[in-house]
Design an enzyme around this catalytic site. Structure first.
Site, PDB file in Angstrom:
ATOM      1  N   ARG A   1      54.841  48.208  35.805  1.00  0.00           N
ATOM      2  CA  ARG A   1      53.561  47.628  36.260  1.00  0.00           C
ATOM      3  C   ARG A   1      52.502  48.740  36.324  1.00  0.00           C
ATOM      4  O   ARG A   1      51.358  48.558  35.909  1.00  0.00           O
ATOM      5  CB  ARG A   1      53.738  46.971  37.648  1.00  0.00           C
TER       6      ARG A   1
ATOM      7  N   LYS B   1      38.887  38.778  46.100  1.00  0.00           N
ATOM      8  CA  LYS B   1      39.061  37.487  45.418  1.00  0.00           C
ATOM      9  C   LYS B   1      40.052  36.604  46.165  1.00  0.00           C
ATOM     10  O   LYS B   1      41.053  37.093  46.692  1.00  0.00           O
ATOM     11  CB  LYS B   1      39.578  37.708  44.001  1.00  0.00           C
TER      12      LYS B   1
ATOM     13  N   GLU C   1      36.998  31.431  44.182  1.00  0.00           N
ATOM     14  CA  GLU C   1      37.597  30.860  42.979  1.00  0.00           C
ATOM     15  C   GLU C   1      38.277  29.526  43.273  1.00  0.00           C
ATOM     16  O   GLU C   1      39.429  29.496  43.716  1.00  0.00           O
ATOM     17  CB  GLU C   1      38.626  31.845  42.383  1.00  0.00           C
TER      18      GLU C   1
ATOM     19  N   LYS D   1      33.759  32.115  40.837  1.00  0.00           N
ATOM     20  CA  LYS D   1      34.696  32.204  39.704  1.00  0.00           C
ATOM     21  C   LYS D   1      35.278  30.816  39.457  1.00  0.00           C
ATOM     22  O   LYS D   1      36.297  30.444  40.043  1.00  0.00           O
ATOM     23  CB  LYS D   1      35.799  33.221  40.018  1.00  0.00           C
TER      24      LYS D   1
HETATM   25  C1  5MM Z   1      45.564  37.405  37.218  1.00  0.00           C
HETATM   26  O1  5MM Z   1      46.084  36.206  37.754  1.00  0.00           O
HETATM   27  C2  5MM Z   1      45.587  35.762  39.027  1.00  0.00           C
HETATM   28  C3  5MM Z   1      46.636  35.020  39.779  1.00  0.00           C
HETATM   29  O2  5MM Z   1      47.662  35.802  40.118  1.00  0.00           O
HETATM   30  P1  5MM Z   1      48.767  35.154  41.093  1.00  0.00           P
HETATM   31  O3  5MM Z   1      48.991  33.731  40.656  1.00  0.00           O
HETATM   32  O4  5MM Z   1      49.946  36.004  40.854  1.00  0.00           O
HETATM   33  O5  5MM Z   1      48.225  35.259  42.462  1.00  0.00           O
HETATM   34  C4  5MM Z   1      44.524  34.692  38.853  1.00  0.00           C
HETATM   35  O6  5MM Z   1      43.949  34.327  40.090  1.00  0.00           O
HETATM   36  C5  5MM Z   1      43.468  35.157  37.952  1.00  0.00           C
HETATM   37  O7  5MM Z   1      42.714  36.171  38.563  1.00  0.00           O
HETATM   38  C6  5MM Z   1      42.529  34.030  37.570  1.00  0.00           C
HETATM   39  O8  5MM Z   1      43.164  32.783  37.466  1.00  0.00           O
HETATM   40  C7  5MM Z   1      41.944  34.368  36.230  1.00  0.00           C
HETATM   41  O9  5MM Z   1      42.995  34.616  35.336  1.00  0.00           O
HETATM   42  P2  5MM Z   1      43.013  33.792  33.998  1.00  0.00           P
HETATM   43  O10 5MM Z   1      44.308  34.238  33.344  1.00  0.00           O
HETATM   44  O11 5MM Z   1      43.019  32.336  34.381  1.00  0.00           O
HETATM   45  O12 5MM Z   1      41.782  34.224  33.264  1.00  0.00           O
END
Ligand code: 5MM
Length: 349
Positions: free
Chosen positions: A47, A138, A185, A227
């Site tokens: 990671r 976030k 978001e 978002k």
């Molecule tokens: C990067 O993934 C985030 C969620 O992680 P977890 O489910 O492990 O908490 C997610 O919130 C992400 O920031 C957003 O959905 C945007 O990612 P995408 O892949 O939808 O652009």
């Protein structure tokens, strides 16, 4: 400068035209799923090395990434050479941010819906995150649309939406108290067979409820970033909208619900194909005529091609950086409405 002035400056910097946000905040379980797709073990060192590779991609980070959302582990982590991840990000001019929600759990009394956890102790966690260098945060709420055939027990309910947007409001108020810009978001998931009309309706309900909550809880919109999802049809829906329809519906729903005091809107990609996420953002910026900056806060759509190039191997470091730099550059163009499929097809020099 007051704390509020600082936050307004950060919020505006996060949506600088040509730049957007890298969502690298996958929790350990989620990054494990991404690594599984390339047969890579979900180890702390993997990671670390994966994210170290992304953050050292220059000049793409400097030119196209305004901020990086981190998971708790990464905010406290150092690269193999001892440089802290926060310092690696700051060296590019990007702003470090932190995901502070603690994931979703079933919402009692509302079968089929979830609520995001993490408010308990959040004030104390935010104070520590500020000390560690985070200047924005976030919180993701998940809103799932039930299958079109479901007549009884359709989701989302008003109760489900309200519970989630209330939590977003409380989170956002706590962030600003700590001098941290909240990204709010409310993600309407694109999995399922629902139509684009249904996504439009649900997104509108969710955003209306969200901005009512932000108002009622004293959140300064000037220091808040939204978002949202784009208005799309469910992935399994037979009738898929054109890019023009996605762009015009998304702009309409945002104009109907988001006050102009919000400096910027940074979309999630939500499982769209890389190029699809880029071209939809580009189309909206080509249409224009709205008061906020529209940019990206992509996780998968920025990282997927790099992940496949990397394959968990140090030997593929350069190929992975090239892939990430390309998507960052393409989305940077889309944030200004200057992308084209021809440019995207060109291999970077
Ligand atoms: C990067 O993934 C985030 C969620 O992680 P977890 O489910 O492990 O908490 C997610 O919130 C992400 O920031 C957003 O959905 C945007 O990612 P995408 O892949 O939808 O652009």
């Amino acid at each position: 400068m007051s704390k509020m002035d600082d936050m307004v400056a950060v919020a505006n910097a996060m949506v600088t035209p040509g730049k957007g946000i890298l969502a690298a905040d996958e929790s350990t379980g989620t990054i494990g799923k991404r690594f599984a797709s390339i047969g890579t073990e979900n180890l702390e060192t993997n990671r670390r090395d994966w994210r170290d590779m992304l953050f050292r991609t220059r000049p793409a980070m400097d030119d196209h990434i305004s901020g990086v959302i981190l998971y708790d582990e990464t905010l406290r982590q150092s690269a193999a050479d001892g440089t802290s991840m926060v310092d690696l990000i700051k060296a590019t001019g990007a702003i470090p941010g932190i995901k502070v929600d603690m994931g979703i759990t079933p919402l009692a009394g509302r079968p089929g819906e979830t609520i995001t956890q993490g408010l308990d102790g959040l004030r104390e966690r935010l104070a520590e995150y500020y000390e560690l260098g985070a200047r924005f945060a976030k919180w993701r709420a998940v809103i799932e649309i039930s299958h079109p055939d479901v007549a009884v027990g359709r989701t989302p309910t008003e109760g489900g939406i309200k519970a989630n947007t209330h939590a977003l409001g409380r989170y956002a108020a706590l962030c600003q108290e700590a001098g941290i810009v909240p990204i709010v978001e409310p993600e309407v998931l694109m999995g399922g067979a629902h139509s684009v009309e249904r996504c439009h309706e649900v997104t509108e309900r969710a955003l209306n409820s969200l901005f009512t909550e932000l108002y009622e809880q004293g959140v300064a919109l000037e220091a808040t970033i939204l978002k949202p999802n784009m208005v799309v049809a469910g992935k399994q829906c037979a009738q898929q909208p054109t890019r023009e329809e996605i762009a015009t519906r998304t702009i309409k729903v945002l104009k109907d619900t988001v006050p102009s005091a919000v400096p910027g809107i940074a979309f999630l990609s939500g499982g769209q194909e890389n190029e699809e996420a880029t071209r939809n953002l580009d189309m909206m910026n080509k249409i224009g005529g709205f008061p906020w900056k529209l940019t990206y806060s992509y996780g998968r759509a920025l990282q997927q091609s790099a992940l496949f190039a990397w394959q968990g191997k140090a030997a593929n470091y350069d190929a992975a950086q090239t892939a990430f730099a390309h998507r960052a550059k393409m989305n940077g163009l889309a944030s200004k409405g200057q992308w084209s499929p021809e440019v995207d097809a060109e291999v970077d020099a």
